[in-house]
Design an enzyme around this catalytic site. Sequence first.
Site: not given
Ligand code: PAF
Length: 282
Positions: A34, A37, A150-151, A155, A188
């Site tokens: 989307h 990305h 940052e969402k 991670q 998504s």
């Molecule tokens: O954020 C994501 O879409 C996933 O966690 C990533 C970083 C591509 C790892 O599979």
Amino acid sequence: MEILRSKAQLEAYIERNREMGKKIGFAPTMGALHEGHISLYEAARHENDLVVSSIFVNPTQFNNAEDLKNYPRTVEKDLEKLDDSGFVDAVYLPEPEDLYPDGVQSKKYSFNGLETQMEGASRPGHFDGVGTVVEELFRQVKPDNAYFGEKDFQQLAIIRELVHQKKIPVKIIGVPTKREASGLAMSSRNKRLTGEQREAATVIHQTLLKVNGWFRVVTVPEINKRVQEIFENERGMVMEYFRIADEDTLKETDFFYKDRNYRAFLVVFVGSVRLIDNMHLD
Ligand code: PAF
């Protein structure tokens, strides 16, 4: 846009471009792309000579087989979006054996406790899976810069810690959350909301804005209470968690200390769709 369908194709492509001295920007994805990305690739385009994407639905980061099975796979549409954006030079579409030559399983990591907070507590093993695939992708793509939204702030923090621990020479760049006009964070999962739910879900961002307004004015326990009350009064929504955490340690705080940075994190089920959002407090 080049489509690289194996590790061998990717490595030949990267080597060719490295020899020409090109600076490589990279953002991995699991597809179902989307605008959020695309904003990663837009940022990458400004700062690199070559922009590489990857699409791989990573099995080891799902702690539920049903979730993995139901994850949207829309590769043809995704390729079209990447190409149309004009920001991406190549996309890597690995097979599981390209990333997991010894079998599809996670390595075990310790990310200084970052992995035990919030999403780590709700989804055991999730960050081991993310760490495993991202580490391998970095080793193959060898980017100078890598872009993450940052969402998924936790991670992002974990990936910064991963490259620090493993001394991987890549700069990690956080890209602000892309929002719909209503303020709803792009995801998504938004596709699974009905029109009515999508409208109602705007309360998530509105609540974070309110929290920002209360920052250092109202006590943390009082803010927690007010947020809880907001969602108790929202029909069709269940708050999974809300917390204000130190931006570096991601540990929940019950007091705003001077000289520390804070961020509010909110996870809400809208019907059966789990939505996450967060906001830096200032
Ligand atoms: O954020 C994501 O879409 C996933 O966690 C990533 C970083 C591509 C790892 O599979």
